[in-house]
Design an enzyme around this catalytic site. Structure first.
Site, PDB file in Angstrom:
ATOM      1  N   ASP A  73       0.837  -1.202   0.000  1.00 44.87           N
ATOM      2  CA  ASP A  73       0.000   0.000   0.000  1.00 44.87           C
ATOM      3  C   ASP A  73       0.879   1.263   0.000  1.00 44.87           C
ATOM      4  O   ASP A  73       1.953   1.276   0.636  1.00 44.87           O
ATOM      5  CB  ASP A  73      -0.841  -0.059   1.290  1.00 44.87           C
ATOM      6  CG  ASP A  73      -1.973   0.945   1.331  1.00 44.87           C
ATOM      7  OD1 ASP A  73      -2.431   1.371   0.265  1.00 44.87           O
ATOM      8  OD2 ASP A  73      -2.411   1.281   2.460  1.00 44.87           O
ATOM      9  N   HIS A 199      -9.748   4.748  -1.172  1.00 45.20           N
ATOM     10  CA  HIS A 199      -9.014   4.699   0.098  1.00 45.20           C
ATOM     11  C   HIS A 199      -9.874   5.358   1.177  1.00 45.20           C
ATOM     12  O   HIS A 199     -10.829   6.055   0.878  1.00 45.20           O
ATOM     13  CB  HIS A 199      -7.695   5.461  -0.036  1.00 45.20           C
ATOM     14  CG  HIS A 199      -6.664   4.710  -0.822  1.00 45.20           C
ATOM     15  ND1 HIS A 199      -5.421   4.424  -0.341  1.00 45.20           N
ATOM     16  CD2 HIS A 199      -6.709   4.176  -2.068  1.00 45.20           C
ATOM     17  CE1 HIS A 199      -4.725   3.750  -1.239  1.00 45.20           C
ATOM     18  NE2 HIS A 199      -5.487   3.592  -2.304  1.00 45.20           N
TER      19      HIS A 199
HETATM   20  P1  13P Z   1      -8.586   4.313   6.636  1.00 47.83           P
HETATM   21  O1  13P Z   1      -7.530   4.236   7.681  1.00 47.83           O
HETATM   22  O2  13P Z   1      -9.301   5.599   6.667  1.00 47.83           O
HETATM   23  O3  13P Z   1      -9.487   3.129   6.674  1.00 47.83           O
HETATM   24  O4  13P Z   1      -7.843   4.300   5.222  1.00 47.83           O
HETATM   25  C1  13P Z   1      -7.086   3.185   4.873  1.00 47.83           C
HETATM   26  C2  13P Z   1      -6.404   3.369   3.579  1.00 47.83           C
HETATM   27  O5  13P Z   1      -6.878   4.058   2.703  1.00 47.83           O
HETATM   28  C3  13P Z   1      -5.127   2.659   3.394  1.00 47.83           C
HETATM   29  O6  13P Z   1      -4.553   2.920   2.149  1.00 47.83           O
END
Ligand code: 13P
Length: 276
Positions: A73, A199
């Site tokens: 990610d 996201h």
């Molecule tokens: P949140 O922490 O708001 O769920 O977002 C997670 C995210 O987009 C990880 O890339």
């Protein structure tokens, strides 16, 4: 996985994990409700857990009875991406969203070329996701949203397999009711023919999620809600029973996280999409 979601009109959850407990929670949730799933590692988690954590996540994905994969990610560092691909990760987010448009295209394209050699998939972000703490003016905020006029050229020029959009979604806790710009999402959808990613899915209502799926979101990233569930299960356990055995403490953490993941899979429509 995302193409199947597109054909059958649902979305896959990508859940951020940091340790063995996260892996167990997400995979056992997916198996319980027969859902495809993405185990997502943020660079901070890779830094912490290194190749050992990557290997554990890959092994869990290989051993499980549903479709699952490991995804890197928000990676901004070329070397980190290459080393993760070397360690066997076959799906990465090349995050050039902090760069100029040209810089983002060049970075994403470069990672895309490296990924092709490894048979890996690439997600990129167009626009720039705000954090809840960002305190932007309206103009600054709007400038960070995904511009539908350039989205199609961005996808074509970079060759990415899926695109993360900025339509008012934020990472972390929403300070007030989330305001997603569905009109903008619809315009992006018309321009872009790869699956779209949202996201900051923690804290979105059922209506937000449903509408997003209708308008082409095929992957939701969830971190804050599952992490909070893990942490509150740990503190509850320690409060209720100080000196709890470590294995019991971890099992409670896994159970807390797993329950949230199961709920999300129901919401995303991915539950039941993998045969028994
Ligand atoms: P949140 O922490 O708001 O769920 O977002 C997670 C995210 O987009 C990880 O890339």
């Amino acid at each position: 996985m995302l193409q199947d979601a597109d054909r059958r009109n649902y979305a896959v959850g990508a859940f951020n994990i940091y340790n063995l407990e996260g892996i167990k929670a997400v995979i056992s949730a997916a198996e319980a409700v027969r859902s495809p799933v993405i185990l997502q590692l943020h660079p901070a988690a890779v830094k912490y857990g290194g190749k050992t954590l990557i290997a554990a996540a890959r092994q869990a994905v290989q051993d499980c009875s549903v479709r699952a994969l490991v995804h890197l990610d928000h990676a901004t560092d070329r070397e980190l991406i290459l080393s993760c691909m070397q360690a066997g990760i076959r799906s990465v987010m090349a995050d050039g969203s902090h760069l100029s448009l040209d810089g983002n295209v060049a970075f994403t394209r470069e990672i895309g070329n490296a990924a092709r050699e490894q048979n890996a998939f690439v997600e990129a972000e167009l626009g720039r996701l705000s954090g809840t703490e960002d305190g932007l003016s309206v103009a600054e905020y709007e400038a960070r949203l995904t511009d539908p006029a350039i989205a199609s050229a961005f996808v074509r020029d970079t060759g990415v397999h899926c695109l993360a959009v900025c339509i008012g979604n934020v990472h972390g806790h929403y300070r007030s009711e989330p305001r997603l710009d569905f009109h903008l999402l619809e315009r992006i959808r018309k321009q872009v023919h790869v699956p779209l990613v949202l996201h900051g899915a923690s804290g979105l209502s059922e209506a937000h999620v449903r509408e997003s799926i209708q308008l082409g979101i095929r992957k939701f990233n969830v971190n804050t809600e599952v992490r909070d569930a893990f942490l509150s299960a740990l503190s509850r356990t320690l409060n209720d029973k100080p000196g709890t055995d470590l294995v019991d403490l971890m099992l409670n953490g896994v159970a807390g996280m797993r329950a949230v993941v199961i709920e999300k899979m129901g919401l995303f429509g991915s539950a039941g999409k993998d045969p028994q």
